[in-house]
Design a protein around this motif. Structure first.
Motif, PDB file in Angstrom:
ATOM      1  N   ALA A 247     -16.821 -28.744   5.443  1.00 16.38           N
ATOM      2  CA  ALA A 247     -18.049 -28.871   6.227  1.00 16.38           C
ATOM      3  C   ALA A 247     -18.325 -27.599   7.008  1.00 16.38           C
ATOM      4  O   ALA A 247     -19.477 -27.135   7.096  1.00 16.38           O
ATOM      5  N   ALA A 248     -17.275 -27.001   7.593  1.00 18.44           N
ATOM      6  CA  ALA A 248     -17.459 -25.775   8.367  1.00 18.44           C
ATOM      7  C   ALA A 248     -17.965 -24.641   7.493  1.00 18.44           C
ATOM      8  O   ALA A 248     -18.820 -23.847   7.907  1.00 18.44           O
ATOM      9  N   ARG A 249     -17.446 -24.546   6.266  1.00 19.97           N
ATOM     10  CA  ARG A 249     -17.918 -23.503   5.360  1.00 19.97           C
ATOM     11  C   ARG A 249     -19.396 -23.695   5.021  1.00 19.97           C
ATOM     12  O   ARG A 249     -20.164 -22.731   4.946  1.00 19.97           O
ATOM     13  N   LEU A 250     -19.788 -24.937   4.803  1.00 20.16           N
ATOM     14  CA  LEU A 250     -21.194 -25.215   4.517  1.00 20.16           C
ATOM     15  C   LEU A 250     -22.079 -24.863   5.706  1.00 20.16           C
ATOM     16  O   LEU A 250     -23.205 -24.366   5.537  1.00 20.16           O
ATOM     17  N   LEU A 251     -21.587 -25.100   6.914  1.00 15.44           N
ATOM     18  CA  LEU A 251     -22.365 -24.752   8.110  1.00 15.44           C
ATOM     19  C   LEU A 251     -22.429 -23.240   8.311  1.00 15.44           C
ATOM     20  O   LEU A 251     -23.397 -22.736   8.895  1.00 15.44           O
ATOM     21  N   ALA A 252     -21.424 -22.523   7.835  1.00 20.63           N
ATOM     22  CA  ALA A 252     -21.519 -21.055   7.852  1.00 20.63           C
ATOM     23  C   ALA A 252     -22.660 -20.607   6.946  1.00 20.63           C
ATOM     24  O   ALA A 252     -23.390 -19.662   7.268  1.00 20.63           O
ATOM     25  N   TRP A 253     -22.829 -21.293   5.812  1.00 19.91           N
ATOM     26  CA  TRP A 253     -23.985 -20.998   4.959  1.00 19.91           C
ATOM     27  C   TRP A 253     -25.284 -21.307   5.689  1.00 19.91           C
ATOM     28  O   TRP A 253     -26.268 -20.554   5.565  1.00 19.91           O
ATOM     29  N   ALA A 254     -25.305 -22.407   6.445  1.00 17.67           N
ATOM     30  CA  ALA A 254     -26.512 -22.742   7.199  1.00 17.67           C
ATOM     31  C   ALA A 254     -26.813 -21.673   8.238  1.00 17.67           C
ATOM     32  O   ALA A 254     -27.979 -21.298   8.450  1.00 17.67           O
ATOM     33  N   ALA A 255     -25.766 -21.172   8.903  1.00 13.95           N
ATOM     34  CA  ALA A 255     -25.960 -20.095   9.877  1.00 13.95           C
ATOM     35  C   ALA A 255     -26.517 -18.854   9.198  1.00 13.95           C
ATOM     36  O   ALA A 255     -27.401 -18.171   9.737  1.00 13.95           O
ATOM     37  N   ARG A 256     -26.002 -18.553   8.025  1.00 15.23           N
ATOM     38  CA  ARG A 256     -26.494 -17.383   7.288  1.00 15.23           C
ATOM     39  C   ARG A 256     -27.970 -17.540   6.943  1.00 15.23           C
ATOM     40  O   ARG A 256     -28.774 -16.612   7.118  1.00 15.23           O
ATOM     41  N   ALA A 257     -28.351 -18.737   6.448  1.00 19.35           N
ATOM     42  CA  ALA A 257     -29.743 -18.952   6.061  1.00 19.35           C
ATOM     43  C   ALA A 257     -30.670 -18.901   7.281  1.00 19.35           C
ATOM     44  O   ALA A 257     -31.755 -18.306   7.231  1.00 19.35           O
ATOM     45  N   SER A 258     -30.246 -19.507   8.396  1.00 17.40           N
ATOM     46  CA  SER A 258     -31.079 -19.480   9.603  1.00 17.40           C
ATOM     47  C   SER A 258     -31.221 -18.063  10.142  1.00 17.40           C
ATOM     48  O   SER A 258     -32.284 -17.681  10.649  1.00 17.40           O
ATOM     49  N   THR A 259     -30.160 -17.276  10.044  1.00 16.79           N
ATOM     50  CA  THR A 259     -30.236 -15.876  10.465  1.00 16.79           C
ATOM     51  C   THR A 259     -31.265 -15.131   9.627  1.00 16.79           C
ATOM     52  O   THR A 259     -32.082 -14.359  10.149  1.00 16.79           O
ATOM     53  N   GLN A 260     -31.228 -15.356   8.297  1.00 14.08           N
ATOM     54  CA  GLN A 260     -32.204 -14.705   7.427  1.00 14.08           C
ATOM     55  C   GLN A 260     -33.623 -15.158   7.749  1.00 14.08           C
ATOM     56  O   GLN A 260     -34.579 -14.386   7.603  1.00 14.08           O
ATOM     57  N   ALA A 261     -33.759 -16.410   8.188  1.00 17.63           N
ATOM     58  CA  ALA A 261     -35.084 -16.929   8.528  1.00 17.63           C
ATOM     59  C   ALA A 261     -35.548 -16.460   9.902  1.00 17.63           C
ATOM     60  O   ALA A 261     -36.686 -16.721  10.298  1.00 17.63           O
TER      61      ALA A 261
END
Length: 351
Positions: A247-261
């Motif tokens: 779950a934490a790894r998936l949330l790191a992906w979410a952080a990456r996507a939000s940063t790009q946005a």
């Protein structure tokens, strides 16, 4: 039910690709139900009254029977499967098991994992879709089609995988597995927007499975920078159905996507939630960076560094060494790792 499509395929395909048992006696089915402690679903019972088990495509999938001499039997397959599964009725050559839930849907349970994939909307549709998908790989003599596989022979070509998924979906549009397979094939073909649509369809059909959500997020990130916010939402959905490190790894992906946005608040929220799910997530990603450097995998290194940066909000440390590449003249020269790559979070094992 008479399973007309299955009978037609059995008669049409080369001998040996579909091998079936003789009809099961009603008494044998009743005895199996008594031993299992449950009634067999109507479609499976109907199939067994015609074919007491079946071997599909040289053991690719084997449907169990009820006769004690059947290999395997329904009784033999039920061991080691979660109690919420109603009935295990088939297994794949790699150890995956197929179960019928209380709504009559077919789920594939991955070997060595608790990952469950919605493989079919009903037993009959799953059976027809399975035969339609697998028969594409064989010629008129019953041998593998060489041009259906990559040169190393280990994986089907993306064109073949797309045809397999499309054939399966014509027989069972409710198969999330087939939709996911279609998305994977389209992504391999570079048709990212269509891949995203297929992953989205798989996620809608099987919302409790995190991996269609994850692959949807990946495809949206690749499709356009303008889809980054939607990608972040998909990663959050994936994380809802995982625990701990995964779950934490998936949330790191979410952080990456939000940063790009450009959504700083959402990126920070994803970082906090990732740490809450697994307090050593930063250390894990640093180890992933180190491992990718040791292995010399430029794509994996680039992805691990991007996730680490997204999680910490700080630039990732520079590579300890440059990654080598062998040029046409046979010389090994260092290069910088590329900016894009792929790394899937680890699948969650049984708790």
């Amino acid at each position: 039910m008479f399973f007309e499509k299955f009978r037609a395929a059995q008669a049409r395909l080369p001998a040996g690709l579909i091998r079936v048992g003789p009809p099961a006696a009603a008494a044998a089915i009743n005895a199996a139900e008594k031993q299992l402690g449950q009634a067999l679903p109507d479609q499976l019972r109907s199939f067994l009254l015609s074919f007491d088990g079946a071997d599909l495509f040289h053991g690719t999938i084997v449907i169990a029977g009820v006769d004690p001499h059947a290999d395997p039997t329904l009784l033999a397959l039920r061991d080691g499967v979660a109690p919420e599964d109603r009935l295990v009725f088939a297994e794949a050559g790699l150890g995956d098991k197929f179960v019928l839930d209380r709504q009559g849907r077919v789920f594939r349970v991955r070997a060595g994992s608790d990952e469950r994939v919605l493989a079919g909307s009903t037993f009959a549709k799953w059976l027809d879709a399975t035969v339609a998908r697998e028969q594409i790989l064989y010629d008129v003599e019953g041998e593998f089609l060489a041009d259906a596989f990559e040169p190393d022979g280990e994986e089907v070509t993306p064109q073949t995988a797309r045809r397999q998924a499309e054939r399966a979906l014509r027989h069972d549009p409710g198969s999330a597995e087939a939709q996911h397979d279609l998305g994977t094939a389209l992504r391999r073909l570079g048709r990212t927007p269509e891949a995203a649509q297929a992953f989205g369809a798989a996620a809608e059909l099987d919302p409790a499975n995190p991996w269609p959500w994850f692959d949807l997020g990946r495809a949206l990130l690749e499709e356009s920078p303008g889809r980054a916010q939607a990608a972040a939402a998909a990663f959050w959905k994936a994380a809802e159905h995982e625990e701990g490190l995964a779950a934490a790894r998936l949330l790191a992906w979410a952080a990456r996507a939000s940063t790009q946005a450009g959504d700083v608040a959402q990126a920070e929220r994803a970082r906090r939630e990732a740490a809450a799910r697994h307090d050593a997530i930063g250390d894990d990603l640093r180890r992933a960076v180190d491992a990718a450097e040791v292995e010399g995998d430029a794509n994996t290194l680039a992805e691990a560094r991007a996730l680490l940066t997204a999680l910490t909000g700080l630039p990732a440390p520079p590579p300890r060494r440059r990654l080598p590449v062998v040029t046409d003249d046979g010389q090994s020269r260092p290069i910088k790792p590329p900016s894009e790559g792929g790394q899937r979070p680890p699948r969650r094992r049984r708790r």
